[in-house]
Design a protein around this motif. Structure first.
Motif, short mmCIF file in Angstrom:
data_model
loop_
_atom_site.label_atom_id
_atom_site.label_comp_id
_atom_site.label_asym_id
_atom_site.label_seq_id
_atom_site.Cartn_x
_atom_site.Cartn_y
_atom_site.Cartn_z
N UNK A 139 0.93 -1.16 -0.19
CA UNK A 139 0.06 0.13 0.00
C UNK A 139 0.75 1.34 -0.20
N UNK A 140 2.22 1.23 0.33
CA UNK A 140 3.15 2.24 0.51
C UNK A 140 3.44 2.70 -1.27
N UNK A 141 3.26 1.71 -2.05
CA UNK A 141 3.65 1.96 -3.42
C UNK A 141 2.84 2.99 -4.02
N UNK A 142 3.40 4.10 -4.63
CA UNK A 142 2.86 5.42 -5.32
C UNK A 142 3.46 5.31 -6.60
N UNK A 143 2.94 5.99 -7.45
CA UNK A 143 3.21 6.34 -8.79
C UNK A 143 4.58 7.21 -8.99
N UNK A 144 5.36 6.79 -9.65
CA UNK A 144 6.69 7.79 -9.86
C UNK A 144 7.52 7.67 -8.63
N UNK A 145 7.13 6.68 -7.45
CA UNK A 145 8.30 6.66 -6.45
C UNK A 145 9.72 6.34 -6.83
N UNK A 146 10.64 6.85 -6.10
CA UNK A 146 11.92 6.53 -6.28
C UNK A 146 12.30 5.13 -5.95
N UNK A 147 12.81 4.57 -6.67
CA UNK A 147 13.48 3.05 -6.35
C UNK A 147 15.03 2.79 -6.39
N UNK A 148 15.53 1.94 -5.92
CA UNK A 148 17.06 1.82 -6.09
C UNK A 148 16.95 0.43 -6.57
#
Ligand SMILES: [Zn+2]
Length: 167
Positions: A139-148
């Motif tokens: 549920x913490x996933x957001x569009x355009x979130x930064x990922x490594x």
């Protein structure tokens, strides 16, 4: 025995033949009664650096020295200009999430994994990468979130691969 195996058994019992209806087209489909376990293999001689990189904690892409086209997963030969002169560039790991989906109903060969998120991210170097995204709460996933993008150990097998984590 798979569900399909059960359907085939039922079909043989009823019709004497392993004929079923294809789910989408409804056209008749002959299904072999043998289940074949397959183990996929491919040659890595020309992309060995990629796997050596994983062992060192690096994820490499390739870039054609002639036309500049970038490849991930890395390719040793450029399909555009038919050159094999590539730069091997380690991805710094910073990416932006483009899309993802959580896999709950898994292929039988992935059934032993917990539910997992398959994501595509745009990397700063200009390639898109498809990999699993490890996140404790989807549920913490957001569009355009930064990922490594990082190297990870895939359990329970324990092999090294690559995957995303939130930044
Ligand atoms: Zn090229």
């Amino acid at each position: 025995m798979s569900d399909l195996g059960e359907i085939v058994k039922k079909s043989i019992k009823e019709k004497g033949l392993p004929l079923i209806e294809e789910a989408k087209t409804k056209l008749p489909l002959y299904v072999s009664v043998r289940e074949l376990p397959l183990r996929f293999q491919f040659g890595t001689a020309k992309i060995q650096k990629f796997f050596e990189g994983l062992k060192e904690g690096k994820v490499y892409m390739t870039q054609c020295k002639k036309c500049g086209e970038k490849f991930f997963p890395p390719q040793a030969d450029c399909p555009k200009c038919r050159e094999s002169d590539m730069d091997w560039i380690p991805l710094r790991g910073e990416g932006e999430l483009l899309t993802c989906t959580m896999i709950i109903v898994k292929p039988s060969t992935y059934a032993h994994y917990d539910n997992y998120v398959v994501a595509i991210a745009q990397m700063k170097e200009g390639v898109k990468v498809l990999a699993w995204l490890k996140i404790d709460d989807p549920r913490k996933i957001k569009p355009k979130m930064k990922v490594r993008l990082t190297t990870v150990e895939r359990e329970p097998e324990g092999f090294i691969t690559y995957g995303f984590v939130p930044i």
